[in-house]
Design an enzyme around this catalytic site. Structure first.
Site, short mmCIF file in Angstrom:
data_model
loop_
_atom_site.label_atom_id
_atom_site.label_comp_id
_atom_site.label_asym_id
_atom_site.label_seq_id
_atom_site.Cartn_x
_atom_site.Cartn_y
_atom_site.Cartn_z
N HIS A 59 0.80 -1.23 0.00
CA HIS A 59 0.00 0.00 0.00
C HIS A 59 0.84 1.28 0.00
CE1 HIS A 59 -2.50 -3.22 1.72
NE2 HIS A 59 -3.45 -2.65 1.00
N GLY A 81 -5.01 10.63 10.33
CA GLY A 81 -5.96 9.78 9.62
C GLY A 81 -6.25 10.32 8.24
N THR A 113 -7.84 13.55 15.29
CA THR A 113 -8.92 14.28 15.93
C THR A 113 -9.70 13.32 16.83
OG1 THR A 113 -10.46 13.91 14.09
CG2 THR A 113 -9.13 15.90 14.02
N GLU A 140 -25.03 4.18 18.30
CA GLU A 140 -26.03 4.65 19.25
C GLU A 140 -25.95 3.92 20.57
OE1 GLU A 140 -29.52 4.33 16.89
OE2 GLU A 140 -28.70 5.80 15.48
N ASP A 182 -14.68 17.82 18.22
CA ASP A 182 -16.09 17.99 18.58
C ASP A 182 -16.30 17.50 20.01
OD1 ASP A 182 -15.68 15.52 16.67
OD2 ASP A 182 -17.21 14.96 18.13
O1 LIG Z 1 -8.91 12.93 12.17
P1 LIG Z 1 -8.44 11.51 12.19
O2 LIG Z 1 -6.97 11.40 12.41
O3 LIG Z 1 -8.90 10.72 10.98
O4 LIG Z 1 -9.13 10.82 13.49
C1 LIG Z 1 -10.51 10.73 13.78
O5 LIG Z 1 -11.35 11.14 12.72
C2 LIG Z 1 -11.91 10.01 12.03
C3 LIG Z 1 -13.41 10.04 12.19
O6 LIG Z 1 -13.93 11.19 11.65
C4 LIG Z 1 -11.29 8.77 12.68
O7 LIG Z 1 -10.16 8.39 11.94
C5 LIG Z 1 -10.93 9.30 14.05
O8 LIG Z 1 -9.94 8.59 14.75
O1 LIG Z 2 -13.55 9.19 16.10
C1 LIG Z 2 -13.99 10.31 16.37
C2 LIG Z 2 -13.30 11.49 16.01
C3 LIG Z 2 -13.85 12.71 16.35
N1 LIG Z 2 -15.03 12.73 16.99
C4 LIG Z 2 -15.68 11.59 17.34
O2 LIG Z 2 -16.76 11.64 17.92
N2 LIG Z 2 -15.15 10.41 17.01
#
Ligand SMILES: O=P(O)(O)O[C@H]1O[C@H](CO)[C@@H](O)[C@H]1O
Ligand SMILES: O=c1cc[nH]c(=O)[nH]1
Length: 237
Positions: free
Chosen positions: A4, A20, A90, A162, A203
């Protein structure tokens, strides 16, 4: 070249940042690294190598979730000899005192992924960050005056779930929810590499406050600087 990652041996530094989002990788390469070359575009999962403060650093998108990041970190450690892996991701906060845009250092990662059940059978392995990376990142973050939080994060297989147990996780001190750290910490230990997750709260799961997708790609500069300033302390050249 691995399955990959379309890079030659030596194209990837021994110290790497792992967002990510591949567009976050592009943003970091374009805005923080010098003398950058792009070594991967397979599946648009961009990877770059450049220098930061004179040290050779790579940045590689991992995609979302445990299976996706597991593919990239296996190949990075096995085929390219990467030794220091810092996720720059995130997360969603589940504690009232963890605020949107705060930086969270994942010290450990609880999870609901079946991958570790397959690896360990009846044993409940505790995926844990590397202490040296964690201590260095903490010192870098506090010296920048950041409101950094350190603790247990939850790596979820479901983004939209949920039936998740956020209330219980919060009661037991878990700071935030994301989707990759447990695999990163587990596999890094297997391959005798160092790993850490540096996360920005995108968030808040309790209050509903959220950031835009553009901000998630490009604006979490505090996290990027802490990760890069930590990375240069561990990069071999
Ligand atoms: O912003 P990244 O690094 O992708 O991380 C968070 O965002 C994604 C979900 O929206 C998942 O990969 C989660 O771990
Ligand atoms: O995996 C994630 C990333 C950001 N916010 C979420 O609620 N979940």
């Amino acid at each position: 070249m691995s399955v990959h990652i379309n890079a030659k041996k030596g194209d990837i530094a021994d110290t790497i940042l792992l967002p990510g989002d591949p567009l976050r990788a592009k943003y970091i390469a374009e805005n923080f690294l010098e003398d950058v070359t792009q070594y991967n575009e397979v599946r648009n999962m961009f990877g770059y190598t450049g220098t930061y403060k004179g040290k050779r650093i790579s940045v590689q998108g991992t995609g979302m979730g445990v299976p996706s990041i597991s593919i990239y970190i296996n190949e990075l450690m096995n085929e390219y000899g990467v030794k220091n892996l810092i996720r720059v991701g995130t997360c969603g906060a589940i504690q009232k005192d963890v605020e949107v845009r705060d930086v969270v250092l994942g010290m450990s990662a609880s999870h609901d992924s079946n991958t570790n059940n397959k690896l360990f059978g009846p044993i409940t392995f505790a995926p844990t960050a590397d202490f040296d990376l964690l201590a260095t990142a903490y010192n870098k973050a506090t010296s920048k005056g950041l409101n950094v939080k350190v603790g247990n994060v939850f790596t979820a297989d479901w983004f939209y779930d949920e039936k998740n147990n956020n209330d219980q996780l919060a009661e037991y001190g878990v700071l935030a929810v994301e989707m990759e750290s447990s695999a990163l910490f587990t596999l890094a230990k297997k391959y005798d590499a160092k790993a850490l997750s540096i996360l920005t709260v995108s968030d808040h799961i309790i209050t509903g406050e959220a950031t835009s997708s553009e901000e998630r790609q490009t604006s979490f500069v505090d996290m990027m600087e802490v990760a890069l300033d930590t990375a240069v302390e561990f990069a071999s050249k």
